[in-house]
Motif scaffolding. Sequence first.
Motif, mmCIF file in Angstrom:
data_model
loop_
_atom_site.group_PDB
_atom_site.id
_atom_site.type_symbol
_atom_site.label_atom_id
_atom_site.label_comp_id
_atom_site.label_asym_id
_atom_site.label_seq_id
_atom_site.Cartn_x
_atom_site.Cartn_y
_atom_site.Cartn_z
ATOM 1 N N THR A 1 36.530 23.500 32.714
ATOM 2 C CA THR A 1 35.575 24.173 31.839
ATOM 3 C C THR A 1 35.569 25.156 30.880
ATOM 4 O OG1 THR A 1 36.150 25.879 33.200
ATOM 5 C CG2 THR A 1 34.681 24.186 34.373
ATOM 6 N N ASP B 1 29.602 31.197 35.068
ATOM 7 C CA ASP B 1 30.999 30.753 34.670
ATOM 8 C C ASP B 1 31.483 31.067 36.464
ATOM 9 O OD1 ASP B 1 34.361 30.875 34.845
ATOM 10 O OD2 ASP B 1 34.366 31.526 32.969
ATOM 11 N N TYR C 1 36.827 31.100 39.690
ATOM 12 C CA TYR C 1 37.166 32.048 40.793
ATOM 13 C C TYR C 1 36.349 31.557 41.997
ATOM 14 C CZ TYR C 1 40.448 32.905 36.609
ATOM 15 O OH TYR C 1 41.170 32.835 36.073
ATOM 16 N N SER D 1 35.166 24.692 38.630
ATOM 17 C CA SER D 1 36.314 23.901 37.835
ATOM 18 C C SER D 1 37.713 23.744 39.466
ATOM 19 C CB SER D 1 37.138 25.177 36.938
ATOM 20 O OG SER D 1 38.433 24.749 36.791
ATOM 21 N N SER E 1 40.187 23.925 38.430
ATOM 22 C CA SER E 1 41.841 24.761 38.204
ATOM 23 C C SER E 1 42.259 25.481 39.231
ATOM 24 C CB SER E 1 41.959 25.050 36.502
ATOM 25 O OG SER E 1 41.411 24.036 35.863
ATOM 26 N N LYS E 2 41.859 26.289 39.627
ATOM 27 C CA LYS E 2 41.616 27.986 40.621
ATOM 28 C C LYS E 2 41.823 27.471 42.228
ATOM 29 C CE LYS E 2 41.583 29.034 36.508
ATOM 30 N NZ LYS E 2 42.255 29.621 34.980
ATOM 31 N N ARG F 1 42.822 18.885 34.220
ATOM 32 C CA ARG F 1 41.077 19.654 33.387
ATOM 33 C C ARG F 1 40.447 18.767 34.459
ATOM 34 N NH1 ARG F 1 42.051 22.483 32.459
ATOM 35 N NH2 ARG F 1 40.717 23.117 30.672
HETATM 36 C C1 LIG Z 1 36.972 32.836 33.599
HETATM 37 C C2 LIG Z 1 37.514 31.520 33.137
HETATM 38 N N1 LIG Z 1 37.036 30.820 33.256
HETATM 39 C C3 LIG Z 1 36.595 29.400 32.269
HETATM 40 C C4 LIG Z 1 38.393 28.949 32.769
HETATM 41 C C5 LIG Z 1 38.802 27.748 32.052
HETATM 42 O O1 LIG Z 1 39.557 26.518 33.165
HETATM 43 P P1 LIG Z 1 39.232 25.131 33.162
HETATM 44 O O2 LIG Z 1 39.436 25.046 32.163
HETATM 45 O O3 LIG Z 1 40.834 24.636 33.293
HETATM 46 O O4 LIG Z 1 38.338 24.995 34.108
HETATM 47 C C6 LIG Z 1 39.379 29.969 32.581
HETATM 48 C C7 LIG Z 1 40.610 29.710 32.947
HETATM 49 O O5 LIG Z 1 41.552 30.511 32.899
HETATM 50 C C8 LIG Z 1 38.433 31.013 32.975
HETATM 51 O O6 LIG Z 1 39.627 32.605 33.123
#
Ligand SMILES: Cc1ncc(COP(=O)(O)O)c(C=O)c1O
Length: 413
Positions: free
Chosen positions: A106, A214, A217, A250, A252-253, A261
């Motif tokens: 993201t 965004d 989380y 995302s 990622s978390k 990615r």
């Molecule tokens: C608040 C926030 N938004 C977006 C991201 C981007 O995450 P990613 O590019 O891994 O989806 C992060 C990553 O640490 C984040 O903390």
Amino acid sequence: MAALLNPRLDSLFDYPFERLRVLLGPLSPPPDVTPLSLAPGDPQHQPPAFIADVLAQEASHWNGYPPLRGTDRFRDACHRWIGRRFGAAARAAVDGERGILPVSGTREALFLAALLAVPEHKDGRRPAVLIPNPFYAAYEGAAVMAGGEPVFLPATADTGFLPDLDAVPDALWARTALVYLCTPTNPQGAVASPGYLRRAIDLARRYGFVLALDECYSEIYFTADPPPGGLAVAAGMEGGALDNLLVFQSLSKRSSAAGLRAGFVAGPPGLIDAFARLRGYAAASMPLPIQAAAAALYDDDAHVRENRDRYAAKVAAVGRTLGDRVPHRRPQAGFFLWLDLAPLGLDGEAAAERLWTQAGLRVLPGRYLTRPGADGRNAGDPFIRIALIHDTETVAEAMTRLADTLAPARAAA
Ligand SMILES: Cc1ncc(COP(=O)(O)O)c(C=O)c1O
């Protein structure tokens, strides 16, 4: 040399982790402790093993350029997950074909949102991009590189850790092209209520700006109910449409798969069509094997529950270990501790140096995630951000070291 480059880049600070490297570079941790980094937001948990199988099964698909708009399999999995996580109305509000776009993390998508949404002028003036303060660094970089003026809105304990939308003057709303909001928030771990999100969506429509929510989380929370999401809130508003809204999700978390990615942006078809058009010029489409692995992750919730439970155990360990030696606030969500050191009379940057040299702990000074307000005061000064990314035992040990270093007198008391 400088004349060759875009001067907008010069107005940006270095990325927070680079600033930390410069701060701690000349200093050494004590020789007798194992250094621990609590600074970056990289999950240390592993994603489920099944993604390796999916990647292997799809190995014949590395040769071709992948479809920009995503495979049906990817978008269907995202769409199903939206339904399970945010409810049937949210799912129905999202067009499964034109309302979901895969993104390679993201961060790039949040950055591109500014290129998408910031025009030359808004209301005859330089467009404003509103950003919560503290904030994820990509928002500021995006606003500046797109030619907007980043305007930072305090998100402190006094405002419930979210910008006070009622404090923004009409004249500023009128020239606002884009608003970034993060919920659950990084770094404070606060959660926006449905009423708050409704108000933000209303304002976006009234003043004609894009609201970039965004929600990366959204699956890591310690509240009884999951944090509300923008798609469900918009779906519940009159007309049920997603106008003016972009929601960023995302893996990622959620799935501890930051290295994959993979994520997606959802919104109304018109906005997502435009986003896809921009991405066609600007960004890599997500490789087919990764789309397949990402789809498998979105279709599975069991690993997400386990992941959440592990973070909850760590938050509980923080509470037990810091106790009242180091006053702290339990995050409602996310995996950061946004620690206010003012009660201990400490400054965040000085504390980061002390924690590194005396306890071998790398933490991020709060001021690297904040900008000074109109009065010149930087509300992030007394804070440090601690990422609860290690296992529970390591987190507890780190918190003991932190308390012994920052509050030694209280330890003895
Ligand atoms: C608040 C926030 N938004 C977006 C991201 C981007 O995450 P990613 O590019 O891994 O989806 C992060 C990553 O640490 C984040 O903390």
